[in-house]
Design a protein around this motif. Structure first.
Motif, PDB file in Angstrom:
ATOM      1  N   VAL A 104       0.864  -1.182   0.000  1.00 27.84           N
ATOM      2  CA  VAL A 104       0.000   0.000   0.000  1.00 27.84           C
ATOM      3  C   VAL A 104       0.898   1.229   0.000  1.00 27.84           C
ATOM      4  CG1 VAL A 104      -1.846   1.231   1.211  1.00 27.84           C
ATOM      5  CG2 VAL A 104      -1.682  -1.252   1.400  1.00 27.84           C
ATOM      6  N   GLY A 105       0.541   2.197  -0.809  1.00 30.66           N
ATOM      7  CA  GLY A 105       1.281   3.449  -0.856  1.00 30.66           C
ATOM      8  C   GLY A 105       0.319   4.614  -0.870  1.00 30.66           C
ATOM      9  N   PRO A 106       0.860   5.813  -0.844  1.00 31.82           N
ATOM     10  CA  PRO A 106      -0.006   6.996  -0.875  1.00 31.82           C
ATOM     11  C   PRO A 106      -0.732   7.109  -2.210  1.00 31.82           C
ATOM     12  CG  PRO A 106       2.308   7.622  -1.060  1.00 31.82           C
ATOM     13  CD  PRO A 106       2.273   6.150  -0.813  1.00 31.82           C
ATOM     14  N   GLY A 107      -1.904   7.690  -2.150  1.00 32.01           N
ATOM     15  CA  GLY A 107      -2.688   7.938  -3.351  1.00 32.01           C
ATOM     16  C   GLY A 107      -2.931   9.420  -3.493  1.00 32.01           C
ATOM     17  N   PHE A 108      -3.928   9.780  -4.256  1.00 31.74           N
ATOM     18  CA  PHE A 108      -4.274  11.177  -4.433  1.00 31.74           C
ATOM     19  C   PHE A 108      -4.917  11.724  -3.173  1.00 31.74           C
ATOM     20  CE2 PHE A 108      -4.534   9.306  -8.723  1.00 31.74           C
ATOM     21  CZ  PHE A 108      -3.519  10.029  -9.309  1.00 31.74           C
ATOM     22  N   GLY A 109      -4.589  12.944  -2.818  1.00 30.21           N
ATOM     23  CA  GLY A 109      -5.182  13.556  -1.630  1.00 30.21           C
ATOM     24  C   GLY A 109      -4.919  12.717  -0.400  1.00 30.21           C
ATOM     25  N   ASP A 110      -5.992  12.356   0.293  1.00 34.60           N
ATOM     26  CA  ASP A 110      -5.881  11.531   1.491  1.00 34.60           C
ATOM     27  C   ASP A 110      -5.983  10.036   1.183  1.00 34.60           C
ATOM     28  OD1 ASP A 110      -5.639  13.743   3.143  1.00 34.60           O
ATOM     29  OD2 ASP A 110      -7.814  13.928   3.419  1.00 34.60           O
ATOM     30  N   GLY A 111      -6.081   9.707  -0.084  1.00 34.22           N
ATOM     31  CA  GLY A 111      -6.322   8.321  -0.475  1.00 34.22           C
ATOM     32  C   GLY A 111      -5.077   7.460  -0.457  1.00 34.22           C
ATOM     33  N   LYS A 112      -5.245   6.255  -0.990  1.00 34.01           N
ATOM     34  CA  LYS A 112      -4.177   5.258  -1.000  1.00 34.01           C
ATOM     35  C   LYS A 112      -4.163   4.542  -2.333  1.00 34.01           C
ATOM     36  CE  LYS A 112      -7.282   1.852   0.875  1.00 34.01           C
ATOM     37  NZ  LYS A 112      -8.413   2.768   0.778  1.00 34.01           N
ATOM     38  N   THR A 113      -3.063   3.852  -2.590  1.00 33.54           N
ATOM     39  CA  THR A 113      -2.936   2.969  -3.738  1.00 33.54           C
ATOM     40  C   THR A 113      -2.521   1.603  -3.220  1.00 33.54           C
ATOM     41  OG1 THR A 113      -2.282   4.774  -5.206  1.00 33.54           O
ATOM     42  CG2 THR A 113      -1.718   2.537  -5.906  1.00 33.54           C
ATOM     43  N   VAL A 114      -3.337   0.605  -3.501  1.00 30.68           N
ATOM     44  CA  VAL A 114      -3.004  -0.774  -3.166  1.00 30.68           C
ATOM     45  C   VAL A 114      -2.507  -1.408  -4.458  1.00 30.68           C
ATOM     46  CG1 VAL A 114      -3.831  -2.944  -2.190  1.00 30.68           C
ATOM     47  CG2 VAL A 114      -4.847  -0.784  -1.442  1.00 30.68           C
TER      48      VAL A 114
END
Length: 133
Positions: A106-116
């Motif tokens: 899991v890493g950071p995504g856009f804004g407060d989101g995430k990227t799995v």
């Protein structure tokens, strides 16, 4: 591709992913990649309030595998469940993912989101017509 995930999204996305894997001569990865995509999209449907996500399918530069990323706007991090009861209807997704892919995270995504994301490697060519594999 960016979309709002629904009950039937995984089925449609699996079909698209499978066609890319066949085109890239990575058909041997189809089962693992399709399962991974299904689990990540199921998590979006269950845990992301607006169900909006972006899915990215990347062929590795060496041609031997793929990376799949699913980004959403939710800050809620996926957590593998240590113990799932036998009659539980959910909670096994990340355990299944871990079992069929080479690595995930899991890493950071856009804004407060995430990227799995997950990666699968080790390909075999697409079966020929009539080949029973």
């Amino acid at each position: 591709m960016s979309f709002t995930a629904g009950a039937h999204s995984a089925r449609h996305v699996r079909r698209i992913v499978r066609s890319y894997l066949r085109e890239w001569d990575l058909f041997g990865l189809a089962d693992a990649v399709e399962l991974g995509v299904t689990e990540l999209l199921a998590n979006v449907v269950r845990h992301v309030p607006d169900r909006r996500c972006t899915l990215l399918l990347l062929r590795r530069a060496d041609g031997g595998g793929v990376r799949v990323e699913v980004a959403d706007g939710s800050p809620r991090q996926p957590v593998p469940v240590a113990r799932v009861s036998d009659d539980a209807e959910c909670g096994r997704g990340l355990v299944l993912l871990d079992a069929v892919v080479d690595k995930w995270g899991v890493g950071p995504g856009f804004g407060d989101g995430k990227t799995v994301w997950f990666e699968c490697g080790g390909a075999s060519p697409a079966p020929e017509a009539g080949d029973a594999r």
